[in-house]
Scaffold this motif. Structure first.
Motif, short mmCIF file in Angstrom:
data_model
loop_
_atom_site.label_atom_id
_atom_site.label_comp_id
_atom_site.label_asym_id
_atom_site.label_seq_id
_atom_site.Cartn_x
_atom_site.Cartn_y
_atom_site.Cartn_z
N SER A 165 0.75 -1.17 -0.04
CA SER A 165 0.01 0.03 0.10
C SER A 165 0.89 1.31 -0.05
CB SER A 165 -0.91 0.12 1.12
OG SER A 165 -0.24 0.66 2.23
N ARG A 214 -5.22 -3.92 -5.63
CA ARG A 214 -4.37 -2.99 -6.77
C ARG A 214 -4.77 -3.38 -8.14
NH1 ARG A 214 0.08 -0.34 -3.54
NH2 ARG A 214 -0.18 1.13 -5.30
N LEU A 269 3.62 0.12 -8.32
CA LEU A 269 4.23 -0.74 -6.95
C LEU A 269 5.46 -0.42 -6.50
CD1 LEU A 269 2.48 -4.42 -7.00
CD2 LEU A 269 1.79 -2.32 -5.51
N GLU A 273 -1.50 1.14 -11.74
CA GLU A 273 -1.15 1.55 -10.76
C GLU A 273 0.46 1.21 -10.69
OE1 GLU A 273 -5.08 1.43 -8.18
OE2 GLU A 273 -3.32 0.29 -7.24
#
Ligand SMILES: Cc1cc2nc3c(=O)[nH]c(=O)nc-3n(C[C@H](O)[C@H](O)[C@H](O)COP(=O)(O)OP(=O)(O)OC[C@H]3O[C@@H](n4cnc5c(N)ncnc54)[C@H](O)[C@@H]3O)c2cc1C
Length: 261
Positions: free
Chosen positions: A44, A84, A90, A88
């Motif tokens: 996160s 996720r 990471l 996006e």
């Protein structure tokens, strides 16, 4: 050399209930990763959970600068990871682990995977096949619903044996017993294994007794992934000397003759 990379999620696929495959664009890691390496993933963007989660590399696609991993949703961290989305970024550390699978110079190899332990074995089977090794893969699952990667492993092996504990798909029983039967007919040069601890103990006992080289990937609980917290220490005995090594650093792949599990 491991790097900290911000990698884009370019693919996300649900393989079966609670099991997901992520594809990440990440040139830095794709170009140096080896079969058996793992990643430490920040699941996160906040400080919660504080610790990264270790997940093995499933597939390395050097041509497209992509690495893939597969995970089962277990608790808070993997649930957040599952949420996720494609597009996006990471934050990942990798490739981690200096103990990786030795793929060179083997004529015949048996690969044994149990449950989520099959994921790091795919890149291994792929590279062995490229090396023209004769590969048999034995994969055991609790039940039919948990069977994954059948066609993928078919493509990178000469023979594939799938077992379920309850007989709901393919052979009934434990994958290791089918491997042991085949060993009676023809011994491999090497056995590779990843899966639950009881399975690893059995394969270690068998390989050591039969004098077959065996490399096992341990997926111990782990904290930091960079040998700072010493949470993943395992006892090893080399030339009669007892010592402690770390799954995150000297592992995750150990020789069955050395490691005490
Ligand atoms: C080197 C390494 C490679 C791994 N590769 C993979 C992989 O490719 N795919 C995958 O699905 N998982 C893999 N794991 C396991 C994965 O890291 C854990 O399932 C994950 O960290 C759990 O995080 P969580 O926050 O969801 O669960 P938590 O909330 O931390 O724990 C939830 C439950 O999962 C159990 N658990 C946590 N960690 C582990 C572990 N290491 N082994 C067994 N049970 C655990 C806990 O005991 C608890 O019951 C790997 C672990 C290691 C050390």
């Amino acid at each position: 050399m491991p790097v900290q990379a911000i990698a884009k999620i370019v693919g996300k696929e649900k393989l079966t209930e609670g099991i997901y495959k992520f594809s990440m664009k990440c040139k830095e890691i794709a170009e140096t990763a080896k079969p058996g390496n793992f990643l430490e993933i920040k699941v996160s963007d906040s400080y919660e959970p504080f610790l990264r989660r270790p997940i093995s590399i499933y597939n390395i696609d050097k041509e497209n600068d992509v690495i893939e991993f597969i995970f089962q949703v277990k608790g808070k961290g993997t649930k957040m990871l599952m949420e996720r989305k494609i597009g996006e970024d990471l934050d990942i550390l990798g490739p981690l682990g200096y103990g990786t699978f030795d793929t060179k110079g083997h004529k015949k190899a048996y690969i044994l995977g149990g449950g989520i332990g099959v994921f790091p074995l795919y890149e291994l089977a792929k590279e062995l096949t490229e090396e023209k090794t004769d590969v048999t893969v034995y994969m055991g699952f609790k039940t039919k619903d948990l069977v994954t990667l059948e066609t993928e492993f078919e493509d990178v092996s000469n023979k594939l044996v799938i077992t379920t504990d309850d007989g709901s798909y393919k052979e009934k029983g434990f994958a290791i017993d089918f491997m042991k039967e085949d060993c009676k007919k023809e011994k491999p040069d090497i056995i590779y294994a990843c899966g639950p601890l009881p399975m690893l103990k059995l394969v270690q006992e068998f390989a050591n007794a039969e004098n077959i080289r065996c490399q096992m990937s341990l997926e111990e609980r782990m904290g930091c992934g960079i040998q700072a917290c010493v949470g993943c220490a395992v006892k090893v005995v080399k030339n009669g000397n007892e010592n402690y090594e770390y799954v995150c650093k000297q592992g995750p792949v150990f020789d069955s003759k050395d490691v005490v599990i």
